[in-house]
Each structure stands twice: as structure tokens, then as C-alpha cells.
Design a protein around this motif. Structure first.
Motif, PDB file in Angstrom:
ATOM      1  N   PHE A  44       0.845  -1.194   0.000  1.00 45.54           N
ATOM      2  CA  PHE A  44       0.000   0.000   0.000  1.00 45.54           C
ATOM      3  C   PHE A  44       0.878   1.240   0.000  1.00 45.54           C
ATOM      4  CE2 PHE A  44      -2.593   3.234   2.357  1.00 45.54           C
ATOM      5  CZ  PHE A  44      -3.536   3.437   1.357  1.00 45.54           C
ATOM      6  N   THR A  45       0.683   2.090  -1.008  1.00 43.67           N
ATOM      7  CA  THR A  45       1.412   3.354  -1.109  1.00 43.67           C
ATOM      8  C   THR A  45       0.400   4.483  -1.105  1.00 43.67           C
ATOM      9  OG1 THR A  45       3.139   2.300  -2.452  1.00 43.67           O
ATOM     10  CG2 THR A  45       3.037   4.709  -2.475  1.00 43.67           C
ATOM     11  N   PHE A  46       0.578   5.419  -0.173  1.00 43.91           N
ATOM     12  CA  PHE A  46      -0.424   6.472   0.036  1.00 43.91           C
ATOM     13  C   PHE A  46       0.130   7.839  -0.297  1.00 43.91           C
ATOM     14  CE2 PHE A  46      -2.327   9.731   2.796  1.00 43.91           C
ATOM     15  CZ  PHE A  46      -3.650   9.636   2.380  1.00 43.91           C
ATOM     16  N   LYS A  47      -0.747   8.678  -0.873  1.00 47.52           N
ATOM     17  CA  LYS A  47      -0.423  10.070  -1.130  1.00 47.52           C
ATOM     18  C   LYS A  47      -1.589  10.933  -0.669  1.00 47.52           C
ATOM     19  CE  LYS A  47       1.771  13.600  -3.075  1.00 47.52           C
ATOM     20  NZ  LYS A  47       3.095  14.087  -2.581  1.00 47.52           N
ATOM     21  N   ALA A  48      -1.314  11.835   0.251  1.00 47.20           N
ATOM     22  CA  ALA A  48      -2.363  12.720   0.747  1.00 47.20           C
ATOM     23  C   ALA A  48      -2.618  13.841  -0.243  1.00 47.20           C
ATOM     24  CB  ALA A  48      -1.964  13.305   2.100  1.00 47.20           C
ATOM     25  N   CYS A  49      -3.890  14.074  -0.549  1.00 43.32           N
ATOM     26  CA  CYS A  49      -4.262  15.180  -1.425  1.00 43.32           C
ATOM     27  C   CYS A  49      -5.744  15.482  -1.220  1.00 43.32           C
ATOM     28  CB  CYS A  49      -3.994  14.847  -2.884  1.00 43.32           C
ATOM     29  SG  CYS A  49      -4.335  16.221  -4.031  1.00 43.32           S
ATOM     30  N   ASP A  50      -6.058  16.743  -0.987  1.00 38.19           N
ATOM     31  CA  ASP A  50      -7.448  17.168  -0.881  1.00 38.19           C
ATOM     32  C   ASP A  50      -7.929  17.491  -2.289  1.00 38.19           C
ATOM     33  OD1 ASP A  50      -9.914  18.170  -0.319  1.00 38.19           O
ATOM     34  OD2 ASP A  50      -9.232  19.719   1.078  1.00 38.19           O
ATOM     35  N   LEU A  51      -8.649  16.570  -2.905  1.00 36.95           N
ATOM     36  CA  LEU A  51      -9.012  16.690  -4.313  1.00 36.95           C
ATOM     37  C   LEU A  51      -9.996  17.817  -4.590  1.00 36.95           C
ATOM     38  CD1 LEU A  51      -9.302  12.906  -5.233  1.00 36.95           C
ATOM     39  CD2 LEU A  51      -7.441  14.472  -5.806  1.00 36.95           C
ATOM     40  N   ILE A  52     -10.632  18.335  -3.557  1.00 37.27           N
ATOM     41  CA  ILE A  52     -11.559  19.440  -3.788  1.00 37.27           C
ATOM     42  C   ILE A  52     -10.798  20.707  -4.173  1.00 37.27           C
ATOM     43  CG2 ILE A  52     -11.767  20.466  -1.483  1.00 37.27           C
ATOM     44  CD1 ILE A  52     -14.873  20.318  -1.990  1.00 37.27           C
ATOM     45  N   GLN A  53      -9.508  20.737  -3.856  1.00 36.99           N
ATOM     46  CA  GLN A  53      -8.661  21.856  -4.273  1.00 36.99           C
ATOM     47  C   GLN A  53      -8.103  21.531  -5.662  1.00 36.99           C
ATOM     48  OE1 GLN A  53      -6.056  23.575  -1.208  1.00 36.99           O
ATOM     49  NE2 GLN A  53      -6.981  22.178   0.270  1.00 36.99           N
ATOM     50  N   THR A  54      -8.952  21.652  -6.647  1.00 37.84           N
ATOM     51  CA  THR A  54      -8.624  21.183  -7.993  1.00 37.84           C
ATOM     52  C   THR A  54      -7.397  21.871  -8.581  1.00 37.84           C
ATOM     53  OG1 THR A  54     -10.231  22.759  -8.899  1.00 37.84           O
ATOM     54  CG2 THR A  54     -10.987  20.507  -8.515  1.00 37.84           C
ATOM     55  N   GLN A  55      -7.168  23.112  -8.200  1.00 36.06           N
ATOM     56  CA  GLN A  55      -6.047  23.857  -8.770  1.00 36.06           C
ATOM     57  C   GLN A  55      -4.698  23.320  -8.316  1.00 36.06           C
ATOM     58  OE1 GLN A  55      -8.008  24.840  -6.349  1.00 36.06           O
ATOM     59  NE2 GLN A  55      -6.849  25.907  -4.776  1.00 36.06           N
ATOM     60  N   LEU A  56      -4.692  22.469  -7.290  1.00 39.24           N
ATOM     61  CA  LEU A  56      -3.438  21.922  -6.757  1.00 39.24           C
ATOM     62  C   LEU A  56      -3.173  20.488  -7.204  1.00 39.24           C
ATOM     63  CD1 LEU A  56      -3.663  23.253  -3.082  1.00 39.24           C
ATOM     64  CD2 LEU A  56      -2.523  24.320  -5.038  1.00 39.24           C
ATOM     65  N   ILE A  57      -4.141  19.856  -7.861  1.00 38.73           N
ATOM     66  CA  ILE A  57      -4.047  18.420  -8.146  1.00 38.73           C
ATOM     67  C   ILE A  57      -2.832  18.086  -8.991  1.00 38.73           C
ATOM     68  CG2 ILE A  57      -5.138  16.511  -9.400  1.00 38.73           C
ATOM     69  CD1 ILE A  57      -7.827  17.521  -8.334  1.00 38.73           C
ATOM     70  N   LYS A  58      -2.638  18.784 -10.086  1.00 45.92           N
ATOM     71  CA  LYS A  58      -1.540  18.417 -10.976  1.00 45.92           C
ATOM     72  C   LYS A  58      -0.182  18.637 -10.317  1.00 45.92           C
ATOM     73  CE  LYS A  58      -4.034  18.624 -15.312  1.00 45.92           C
ATOM     74  NZ  LYS A  58      -4.468  19.427 -16.474  1.00 45.92           N
ATOM     75  N   ASN A  59      -0.045  19.712  -9.567  1.00 45.76           N
ATOM     76  CA  ASN A  59       1.227  19.939  -8.861  1.00 45.76           C
ATOM     77  C   ASN A  59       1.484  18.872  -7.808  1.00 45.76           C
ATOM     78  OD1 ASN A  59       1.983  22.203 -10.292  1.00 45.76           O
ATOM     79  ND2 ASN A  59       1.059  23.644  -8.852  1.00 45.76           N
ATOM     80  N   ASN A  60       0.429  18.446  -7.126  1.00 42.42           N
ATOM     81  CA  ASN A  60       0.584  17.495  -6.021  1.00 42.42           C
ATOM     82  C   ASN A  60       0.667  16.034  -6.464  1.00 42.42           C
ATOM     83  OD1 ASN A  60       0.522  19.584  -4.187  1.00 42.42           O
ATOM     84  ND2 ASN A  60      -1.630  19.312  -3.636  1.00 42.42           N
TER      85      ASN A  60
END
Length: 229
Positions: A44-60
């Protein structure tokens, strides 16, 4: 070599059940969600990201996803219901919040996924995407948008199978809110959920896995309701 699956919204509900299902099946699971689930597993490999912040998705997430290089399966599971209330009372801002997560976040993810090898992508849709019910405007509009988003991207990702899949009613905090907190006299759909079939997240995960196993039998871009199979 183990197979790779990417699951968004992996920390609770159906996403967590899917994560456990595929870990037990021997997959390497790559999970994305706002909060980290209590899973300690070597695959299991996890990455935290709040997907509701769409403007940050590609950077994160771009580097995280591209480093995987090849995925057998993706579940675009993260989503939100929004408040059940009259369409007249809904503000554009409320509609936008739900649409951001249920549609635009997945658009950003698909843009990244298109740069690597992906066999099957399943977007978690709903019967509400094709059947309108009073009070469901935010959710229904967004899930209908997700259906079309996947249909459009299926034309641009010819080497992948993209499906919008409605899993049926799943016992989660979201459906509990509808079944127990909503006035079913004002919103009859709540009564239908109370009286209808409801699955545990684990049961729904198994049904989704069966769809994924035969994904090549469906036309890419299609909407599928598991209850009709």
C-alpha cells in the motif's frame, strides 16, 4: 509481478473497502485521499491530497502518478453528495463545490493518467446521474457530468477502457444521512432508499471488482448500473 490499482477516496467507505479488497487480492494499491487510512501493508502506497482543491491536483499528484508508470485499474471514487434540498434553494456556490470534486477533480486526474499506461478506469457514478429526484440537484448534475466526462475522454484515450459505473446503494455516512436525516415526505427519494436494497461497502467492492474483471466486454465511455447486470 503484482498488478497495480489506483484508488481515490481510499480512507473510508467504498474506497476503503476497495483498498482492502485489492490488497487481499495481491495488488499493489496506490491510494489518494485527504486523510490517511490506518493501513500498514507493504503493498500500500499512500499520497495525501485534498481533491476538492482542484487547482493543486496536478502539482501534487503528477509526479506520484507518473512514477507508477503502468496501472491495471483505476477507481475514481472520491466524491461528495452535497445537501439534499430544493433546487430553488441551492446556490451556485453549493453546486460548484460538489461539481469541483465530482467532475473537475477527475478531469485533472484523467489528464495525468493519459500520460501513462492505464488499462481500465472506473468512475464511480450513480443511478442519480440518469434519474432525477427532488432535492438531488448537486449530486445528479455532477454525476451526469462525470458520465459525460468519461465518455469524452474515452475518445481521447483509445488504449484504455473508461466506464462510469453506478454501484447501487451502499451503506455509508452519505446514505445514512439520506435515509435517516432527510424528511421523506418532502423528499420521497429518501423513503425509496430506506425501503430498497442496501449493500455493505465490502459487498459493493466485490460487485465493482466483477465489473472491472470484464471491463473489455463493455464499450469504453459507457454508463453501467451494476443492478442491471
Amino acid at each position: 509481478m503484482s498488478k497495480n490499482v489506483l484508488i481515490t477516496g481510499c480512507s473510508s467507505g467504498l474506497g476503503l473497502a476497495l483498498t482492502h479488497y485489492y490488497l487481499e487480492a495481491g495488488y499493489h494499491v496506490f491510494g489518494i485521499s485527504r486523510t490517511q487510512p490506518s493501513i500498514t501493508h507493504e503493498n500500500f502506497t499512500f499520497k495525501a491530497c485534498d481533491l476538492i482543491q482542484t487547482q493543486l491536483i496536478k502539482n501534487n499528484l503528477k509526479e506520484f502518478i507518473q512514477n507508477i508508470q503502468a496501472l491495471d485499474l483505476v477507481y475514481l471514487n472520491a466524491g461528495m453528495l452535497g445537501e439534499i434540498k430544493s433546487s430553488f434553494e441551492l446556490t451556485i456556490e453549493e453546486l460548484q463545490e460538489v461539481y469541483n470534486l465530482n467532475v473537475y477533480a477527475n478531469k485533472e486526474l484523467l489528464d495525468i493518467l493519459a500520460t501513462i499506461e492505464v488499462k481500465t478506469i472506473i468512475g464511480l457514478s450513480s443511478g442519480a446521474s440518469v434519474n432525477g429526484s427532488k432535492g438531488w440537484a448537486s449530486y445528479s448534475l455532477s454525476k451526469a457530468g462525470l458520465n459525460m466526462l468519461l465518455n469524452l475522454y474515452s475518445k481521447e484515450m483509445p488504449n484504455s477502457v473508461l466506464l462510469a459505473v453506478a454501484p447501487g446503494v451502499v451503506e455509508t455516512p452519505m446514505t445514512d444521512y439520506i435515509r435517516f436525516d432527510i424528511n421523506d415526505q418532502e423528499f420521497p427519494s429518501a423513503q425509496r432508499l430506506k425501503n430498497g436494497e442496501i449493500q455493505t461497502p465490502e459487498q459493493a467492492a466485490q460487485r465493482l471488482a466483477k465489473v472491472a474483471q470484464q471491463s473489455d466486454k463493455f464499450e469504453s465511455g459507457a454508463f453501467i448500473d451494476v443492478r442491471s447486470l
